[in-house]
Scaffold this motif. Structure first.
Motif, PDB file in Angstrom:
ATOM      1  N   VAL A 103       0.840  -1.202   0.000  1.00  0.00           N
ATOM      2  CA  VAL A 103       0.000   0.000   0.000  1.00  0.00           C
ATOM      3  C   VAL A 103       0.875   1.251   0.000  1.00  0.00           C
ATOM      4  O   VAL A 103       2.006   1.249   0.502  1.00  0.00           O
ATOM      5  N   VAL A 104       0.348   2.350  -0.565  1.00  0.00           N
ATOM      6  CA  VAL A 104       1.077   3.608  -0.622  1.00  0.00           C
ATOM      7  C   VAL A 104       1.167   4.209   0.770  1.00  0.00           C
ATOM      8  O   VAL A 104       0.241   4.083   1.586  1.00  0.00           O
ATOM      9  N   GLN A 105       2.294   4.864   1.054  1.00  0.00           N
ATOM     10  CA  GLN A 105       2.543   5.443   2.364  1.00  0.00           C
ATOM     11  C   GLN A 105       2.405   6.967   2.333  1.00  0.00           C
ATOM     12  O   GLN A 105       2.551   7.583   1.273  1.00  0.00           O
ATOM     13  N   HIS A 142       0.651   8.254  -9.269  1.00  0.00           N
ATOM     14  CA  HIS A 142      -0.423   9.100  -9.796  1.00  0.00           C
ATOM     15  C   HIS A 142      -1.779   8.687  -9.223  1.00  0.00           C
ATOM     16  O   HIS A 142      -2.096   7.489  -9.154  1.00  0.00           O
ATOM     17  N   PRO A 143      -2.586   9.649  -8.788  1.00  0.00           N
ATOM     18  CA  PRO A 143      -3.886   9.341  -8.176  1.00  0.00           C
ATOM     19  C   PRO A 143      -4.804   8.484  -9.037  1.00  0.00           C
ATOM     20  O   PRO A 143      -5.656   7.762  -8.496  1.00  0.00           O
ATOM     21  N   ASP A 144      -4.659   8.545 -10.361  1.00  0.00           N
ATOM     22  CA  ASP A 144      -5.512   7.718 -11.225  1.00  0.00           C
ATOM     23  C   ASP A 144      -5.331   6.234 -10.945  1.00  0.00           C
ATOM     24  O   ASP A 144      -6.241   5.431 -11.181  1.00  0.00           O
ATOM     25  N   ASN A 145      -4.156   5.865 -10.426  1.00  0.00           N
ATOM     26  CA  ASN A 145      -3.898   4.457 -10.124  1.00  0.00           C
ATOM     27  C   ASN A 145      -4.614   3.977  -8.874  1.00  0.00           C
ATOM     28  O   ASN A 145      -4.638   2.770  -8.593  1.00  0.00           O
ATOM     29  N   PHE A 146      -5.193   4.904  -8.111  1.00  0.00           N
ATOM     30  CA  PHE A 146      -5.780   4.547  -6.818  1.00  0.00           C
ATOM     31  C   PHE A 146      -7.268   4.865  -6.734  1.00  0.00           C
ATOM     32  O   PHE A 146      -7.828   4.937  -5.651  1.00  0.00           O
ATOM     33  N   SER A 147      -7.901   5.031  -7.885  1.00  0.00           N
ATOM     34  CA  SER A 147      -9.326   5.393  -7.896  1.00  0.00           C
ATOM     35  C   SER A 147     -10.211   4.311  -7.285  1.00  0.00           C
ATOM     36  O   SER A 147     -11.291   4.609  -6.771  1.00  0.00           O
ATOM     37  N   LYS A 149      -9.054   2.271  -4.837  1.00  0.00           N
ATOM     38  CA  LYS A 149      -8.493   1.934  -3.532  1.00  0.00           C
ATOM     39  C   LYS A 149      -9.252   2.649  -2.417  1.00  0.00           C
ATOM     40  O   LYS A 149     -10.214   3.379  -2.651  1.00  0.00           O
ATOM     41  N   SER A 150      -8.797   2.445  -1.185  1.00  0.00           N
ATOM     42  CA  SER A 150      -9.437   3.074  -0.022  1.00  0.00           C
ATOM     43  C   SER A 150      -9.232   4.579  -0.052  1.00  0.00           C
ATOM     44  O   SER A 150      -8.336   5.097  -0.742  1.00  0.00           O
ATOM     45  N   ALA A 151     -10.063   5.289   0.724  1.00  0.00           N
ATOM     46  CA  ALA A 151      -9.965   6.752   0.776  1.00  0.00           C
ATOM     47  C   ALA A 151      -8.606   7.200   1.293  1.00  0.00           C
ATOM     48  O   ALA A 151      -8.046   8.201   0.830  1.00  0.00           O
ATOM     49  N   LYS A 152      -8.038   6.443   2.232  1.00  0.00           N
ATOM     50  CA  LYS A 152      -6.745   6.801   2.791  1.00  0.00           C
ATOM     51  C   LYS A 152      -5.642   6.665   1.737  1.00  0.00           C
ATOM     52  O   LYS A 152      -4.762   7.526   1.622  1.00  0.00           O
ATOM     53  N   GLU A 153      -5.687   5.600   0.946  1.00  0.00           N
ATOM     54  CA  GLU A 153      -4.686   5.416  -0.105  1.00  0.00           C
ATOM     55  C   GLU A 153      -4.818   6.497  -1.168  1.00  0.00           C
ATOM     56  O   GLU A 153      -3.812   6.979  -1.702  1.00  0.00           O
ATOM     57  N   GLN A 154      -6.036   6.885  -1.498  1.00  0.00           N
ATOM     58  CA  GLN A 154      -6.246   7.957  -2.472  1.00  0.00           C
ATOM     59  C   GLN A 154      -5.666   9.273  -1.950  1.00  0.00           C
ATOM     60  O   GLN A 154      -5.014  10.013  -2.699  1.00  0.00           O
ATOM     61  N   GLU A 155      -5.886   9.523  -0.669  1.00  0.00           N
ATOM     62  CA  GLU A 155      -5.351  10.753  -0.059  1.00  0.00           C
ATOM     63  C   GLU A 155      -3.828  10.759  -0.086  1.00  0.00           C
ATOM     64  O   GLU A 155      -3.205  11.765  -0.453  1.00  0.00           O
ATOM     65  N   TYR A 156      -3.220   9.623   0.281  1.00  0.00           N
ATOM     66  CA  TYR A 156      -1.767   9.555   0.325  1.00  0.00           C
ATOM     67  C   TYR A 156      -1.151   9.632  -1.069  1.00  0.00           C
ATOM     68  O   TYR A 156      -0.093  10.241  -1.260  1.00  0.00           O
ATOM     69  N   SER A 157      -1.807   9.041  -2.051  1.00  0.00           N
ATOM     70  CA  SER A 157      -1.270   9.106  -3.414  1.00  0.00           C
ATOM     71  C   SER A 157      -1.301  10.536  -3.935  1.00  0.00           C
ATOM     72  O   SER A 157      -0.369  10.979  -4.623  1.00  0.00           O
ATOM     73  N   GLU A 158      -2.357  11.268  -3.620  1.00  0.00           N
ATOM     74  CA  GLU A 158      -2.463  12.665  -4.056  1.00  0.00           C
ATOM     75  C   GLU A 158      -1.376  13.524  -3.412  1.00  0.00           C
ATOM     76  O   GLU A 158      -0.735  14.342  -4.086  1.00  0.00           O
ATOM     77  N   SER A 159      -1.162  13.336  -2.107  1.00  0.00           N
ATOM     78  CA  SER A 159      -0.155  14.142  -1.413  1.00  0.00           C
ATOM     79  C   SER A 159       1.255  13.766  -1.869  1.00  0.00           C
ATOM     80  O   SER A 159       2.111  14.640  -2.041  1.00  0.00           O
ATOM     81  N   GLN A 160       1.512  12.480  -2.085  1.00  0.00           N
ATOM     82  CA  GLN A 160       2.823  12.052  -2.560  1.00  0.00           C
ATOM     83  C   GLN A 160       3.089  12.559  -3.975  1.00  0.00           C
ATOM     84  O   GLN A 160       4.180  13.032  -4.292  1.00  0.00           O
TER      85      GLN A 160
END
Length: 276
Positions: A103-105, A142-147, A149-160
């Motif tokens: 999972v994305v951190q 890229h956030p498109d890869n996590f559409s 996934k969970s809300a937390k993973e989407q948030e972390y992908s956007e910030s990263q």
């Protein structure tokens, strides 16, 4: 009279109490596994870690010192981090994905742009390597890869992803890269003031701007542009030399000049677009 071994202990003890005495030696600046050689002077304000190692020899104990200068706020937080999802302990920083559950951190506080982009902590870094690293990270973060996934993973992908964009844009150009290196040292250029600029330098800039405004052909504008690029290349070499020597005030003054010439370079591009 003190023995040779005793003198070694005394010298090492004094070095621990007064580490600035070692700043006149030639040192290696360690930056997340990378290094660059530089000469530092007592007057420069570099933060450091200072370690003392005890080595047992045939003649007794020998105390050696290991002086490691580092850029202020460059090293990421030394607290060990765990995956927010499976609690796996990370063995390297920065960590974008957990090696166990994948999972994305979230971004790690205190991580420098040089660490994020896996670049040497130097003014003349490899921009091709920088671009390759940027594309690699954005393909995976890229956030498109996590559409899905969970809300937390989407948030972390956007910030990263946003952090990678900022790091890339900052390190890509010499001016923003140099200003960021000064920022890591707690230094910055003052905005909206020419009080520190040489009058001859300001007069030269005024003449260049007037010539650009009066340019009637693309050839005239191009000539000014080429001269400006030559000056920027010259300043790049001078800034790199100053930073390698640890002459931060000199680097700051040169970056101030680079900022003016970078503005002229942008005006040349605007002028050339008018002829199209």
């Amino acid at each position: 009279m003190l023995s040779a071994n005793s003198l070694r202990v005394v010298r090492s003890s004094r070095a621990v109490l007064h580490p600035n005495r070692l700043l006149t030696n030639r040192l290696s600046v360690t930056c997340s596994g990378h290094w660059m050689s530089t000469s530092l002077h007592k007057k420069d304000t570099w933060h450091s870690n200072f370690n003392v190692t005890t080595v047992r020899t045939e003649k007794g104990l020998f105390y050696s010192t290991n002086y490691i200068p580092s850029l202020r706020n460059y090293t990421a937080n030394q607290v060990k981090l765990n995956c927010w999802n499976c609690s796996q302990l990370f063995d390297k920083k920065p960590t974008f994905f957990c090696m166990s559950c994948k999972v994305v951190q979230p971004p790690e506080e205190g991580t420098s742009f040089f660490q994020i982009m896996d670049c040497d902590c130097t003014f003349t870094l490899d921009t091709q390597k920088l671009q390759k690293r940027y594309l690699q990270l954005q393909r995976s973060l890229h956030p498109d890869n996590f559409s899905q996934k969970s809300a937390k993973e989407q948030e972390y992908s956007e910030s990263q992803s946003a952090l990678v964009n900022k790091a890339y844009k900052t390190l890509l150009k010499p001016l923003s890269r140099g200003l960021y290196m000064l920022e890591l040292q707690g230094m910055q250029l003052e905005e909206g003031t020419d009080s520190g600029a040489d009058s001859h330098f300001l007069m030269e800039l005024m003449e260049i701007n007037e010539a650009l405004d009066e340019a009637q052909t693309p050839e005239e504008a191009n000539k000014i542009g080429q001269d400006t690029k030559g000056k920027l290349a010259e300043l790049t070499e001078q800034i790199d030399a100053a930073l390698r020597k640890g002459e931060l005030q000199a680097a700051k003054a040169l970056l101030g000049q680079m900022k003016y010439y970078a503005n002229i370079d942008e005006k040349v591009k605007e002028k050339l677009s008018e002829f199209m």
